[in-house]
Design an enzyme around this catalytic site. Sequence first.
Site, PDB file in Angstrom:
ATOM      1  N   HIS A  29       6.448   1.304  19.440  1.00 39.03           N
ATOM      2  CA  HIS A  29       5.291   1.887  18.555  1.00 39.03           C
ATOM      3  C   HIS A  29       5.651   3.330  18.185  1.00 39.03           C
ATOM      4  O   HIS A  29       4.490   4.130  18.680  1.00 39.03           O
ATOM      5  CB  HIS A  29       3.799   1.554  18.942  1.00 39.03           C
ATOM      6  N   VAL A  30       6.800   3.637  17.475  1.00 42.04           N
ATOM      7  CA  VAL A  30       6.985   5.221  17.475  1.00 42.04           C
ATOM      8  C   VAL A  30       7.053   5.411  15.945  1.00 42.04           C
ATOM      9  O   VAL A  30       7.363   6.583  15.459  1.00 42.04           O
ATOM     10  CB  VAL A  30       8.030   5.580  18.195  1.00 42.04           C
ATOM     11  N   GLY A  31       6.264   4.474  14.966  1.00 41.38           N
ATOM     12  CA  GLY A  31       6.571   4.718  13.622  1.00 41.38           C
ATOM     13  C   GLY A  31       6.115   6.200  13.069  1.00 41.38           C
ATOM     14  O   GLY A  31       6.483   6.937  12.323  1.00 41.38           O
ATOM     15  N   GLY A  68       0.773  -0.982  -0.124  1.00 45.24           N
ATOM     16  CA  GLY A  68      -0.139   0.250   0.108  1.00 45.24           C
ATOM     17  C   GLY A  68       0.975   1.346   0.087  1.00 45.24           C
ATOM     18  O   GLY A  68       1.928   1.222  -0.153  1.00 45.24           O
ATOM     19  N   ARG A  69       0.177   2.310   0.467  1.00 44.39           N
ATOM     20  CA  ARG A  69       1.017   3.503   0.389  1.00 44.39           C
ATOM     21  C   ARG A  69       2.534   3.581   1.269  1.00 44.39           C
ATOM     22  O   ARG A  69       3.265   3.975   0.747  1.00 44.39           O
ATOM     23  CB  ARG A  69       0.137   4.663   1.050  1.00 44.39           C
ATOM     24  N   ILE A  70       2.558   2.852   2.435  1.00 48.24           N
ATOM     25  CA  ILE A  70       3.628   2.948   3.317  1.00 48.24           C
ATOM     26  C   ILE A  70       4.643   2.056   2.624  1.00 48.24           C
ATOM     27  O   ILE A  70       5.720   2.210   2.383  1.00 48.24           O
ATOM     28  CB  ILE A  70       3.274   2.753   4.777  1.00 48.24           C
ATOM     29  N   ILE A  83       6.767  -2.848  11.038  1.00 50.62           N
ATOM     30  CA  ILE A  83       6.087  -1.525  11.351  1.00 50.62           C
ATOM     31  C   ILE A  83       4.830  -1.505  11.110  1.00 50.62           C
ATOM     32  O   ILE A  83       4.065  -0.613  11.214  1.00 50.62           O
ATOM     33  CB  ILE A  83       6.838  -0.413  10.456  1.00 50.62           C
ATOM     34  N   ASP A  92       8.526  -2.406  15.699  1.00 50.91           N
ATOM     35  CA  ASP A  92       8.102  -1.219  16.538  1.00 50.91           C
ATOM     36  C   ASP A  92       6.715  -1.619  16.870  1.00 50.91           C
ATOM     37  O   ASP A  92       6.278  -0.892  17.587  1.00 50.91           O
ATOM     38  CB  ASP A  92       7.727  -0.190  15.059  1.00 50.91           C
ATOM     39  N   ARG A 144      -2.511  -8.659  -1.398  1.00 51.19           N
ATOM     40  CA  ARG A 144      -3.352  -9.379  -2.037  1.00 51.19           C
ATOM     41  C   ARG A 144      -3.523  -9.597  -3.406  1.00 51.19           C
ATOM     42  O   ARG A 144      -4.015 -10.659  -4.081  1.00 51.19           O
ATOM     43  CB  ARG A 144      -4.756  -9.059  -1.595  1.00 51.19           C
ATOM     44  N   ARG A 175       1.673  -4.260  12.400  1.00 47.58           N
ATOM     45  CA  ARG A 175       0.808  -4.714  13.641  1.00 47.58           C
ATOM     46  C   ARG A 175       1.506  -5.824  14.176  1.00 47.58           C
ATOM     47  O   ARG A 175       1.730  -6.829  13.475  1.00 47.58           O
ATOM     48  CB  ARG A 175      -0.579  -4.946  13.311  1.00 47.58           C
ATOM     49  N   GLU A 177       0.960  -5.068  23.273  1.00 49.35           N
ATOM     50  CA  GLU A 177       1.784  -3.437  23.678  1.00 49.35           C
ATOM     51  C   GLU A 177       1.002  -3.152  24.921  1.00 49.35           C
ATOM     52  O   GLU A 177      -0.368  -3.044  24.893  1.00 49.35           O
ATOM     53  CB  GLU A 177       1.480  -2.532  22.346  1.00 49.35           C
TER      54      GLU A 177
HETATM   55  C1  8YV Z   1      -0.342   5.519  16.110  1.00 45.31           C
HETATM   56  C2  8YV Z   1      -0.630   3.802  14.179  1.00 45.31           C
HETATM   57  O1  8YV Z   1       0.527   5.104  16.819  1.00 45.31           O
HETATM   58  O2  8YV Z   1      -1.565   5.101  12.559  1.00 45.31           O
HETATM   59  C3  8YV Z   1      -1.629   4.076  13.238  1.00 45.31           C
HETATM   60  O3  8YV Z   1      -2.218   2.989  12.736  1.00 45.31           O
HETATM   61  O4  8YV Z   1      -0.617   2.879  14.687  1.00 45.31           O
HETATM   62  C4  8YV Z   1       0.165   4.871  14.770  1.00 45.31           C
HETATM   63  O5  8YV Z   1       0.226   5.852  13.890  1.00 45.31           O
HETATM   64  C5  8YV Z   1      -1.611   5.538  16.672  1.00 45.31           C
HETATM   65  O6  8YV Z   1      -2.521   5.967  15.720  1.00 45.31           O
HETATM   66  C6  8YV Z   1      -1.651   5.941  18.036  1.00 45.31           C
HETATM   67  O7  8YV Z   1      -2.709   5.723  18.521  1.00 45.31           O
END
Ligand code: 8YV
Length: 310
Positions: A277-279, A151-153, A228, A254, A173, A230, A259
């Site tokens: 989880h700091v992406g 996808g975009r990322i 990065i 990440d 997919r 889930r 979590e």
């Molecule tokens: C944030 C994320 O940590 O965008 C997401 O799906 O997991 C992260 O950007 C999240 O939104 C903070 O709750």
Amino acid sequence: MSRPNVLQVGRFPNRFNERLQRDYQLTRLWEQPQDFLAEHGATVDIVVTSARYGCSAEQLAQMPNLRAICSFGVGYDSIAVEQAKARGIQISTTPDVLNDCVADLAMGLIIDSARQMSASDQHVRQGKWLKGQYPLTRKVSGKNLGIVGFGRIGKDIAKRAAGFDMAIRYHNRRQDPGSDYGYEADLKALARWADFLVLACPGGAATHHLIDAAVLEALGADGILINIARGSVVDEQALVAALQAGTLGGAGLDVFEDEPRVPEALFTMPNVVLLPHVGSATEETRLAMENLVFDNLDAFIERGELVTAL
Ligand code: 8YV
């Protein structure tokens, strides 16, 4: 719509909390009694939530007049999307504005887990350099990068990795007709080919434990897993077992299954990089995400439409 009731389900950073409080008719769920939704759920018009807090099917059922969910974050695996859509409830997320930072962090994890920057930083800080050199690590440039979720990322990661002369293939997919990168329908085959396997797919039931023991085995003792996306995408027990056995070369993570709990077995592994989880967690990106939540709220209140609807 005349001054709708907005329910904020969880705490955000102060700036965001204050603007919500100042500009909207707001109720903060965590400041209400336990039975607030059961008693007053029918008064809620709009929910403001995040990828972290979500909005469950149980919560939805308690808000019969809900019309929109505005979420902070791009992931929506914590939102009961099907139930919401079936009721005509509109949902917005914050896509695109976080792509750069998440893709940057993926590259950081690739480099750190291969070159062991975090572990060798510890080597210096703990005075170990005085006693000896840090062991040799692994090269990044020119290696094979497999991307799961194009996808975009995923595409922004590919763009960056191309600058490192990496060979790029992806699993998705569907094949992307607009992309020249090689498509691999068979995830295990992609893992076998890849030196680095980066996960950039959505979470949720469709991708739960997509990366299992067999995929990790295919990635192999010289392979490195980067996540990065889930935590739910990876069978974390299988991941820990593969790293302990040395059948997987390393990992840059990440996100985690439970979590903020992270398997302690990973703490002492120099070939594993662990981030909280700091992406998307930069000043610039978080401000852009906040603004997009407000743009969605305002558009919905003014004309019943979301700017970045799912
Ligand atoms: C944030 C994320 O940590 O965008 C997401 O799906 O997991 C992260 O950007 C999240 O939104 C903070 O709750």
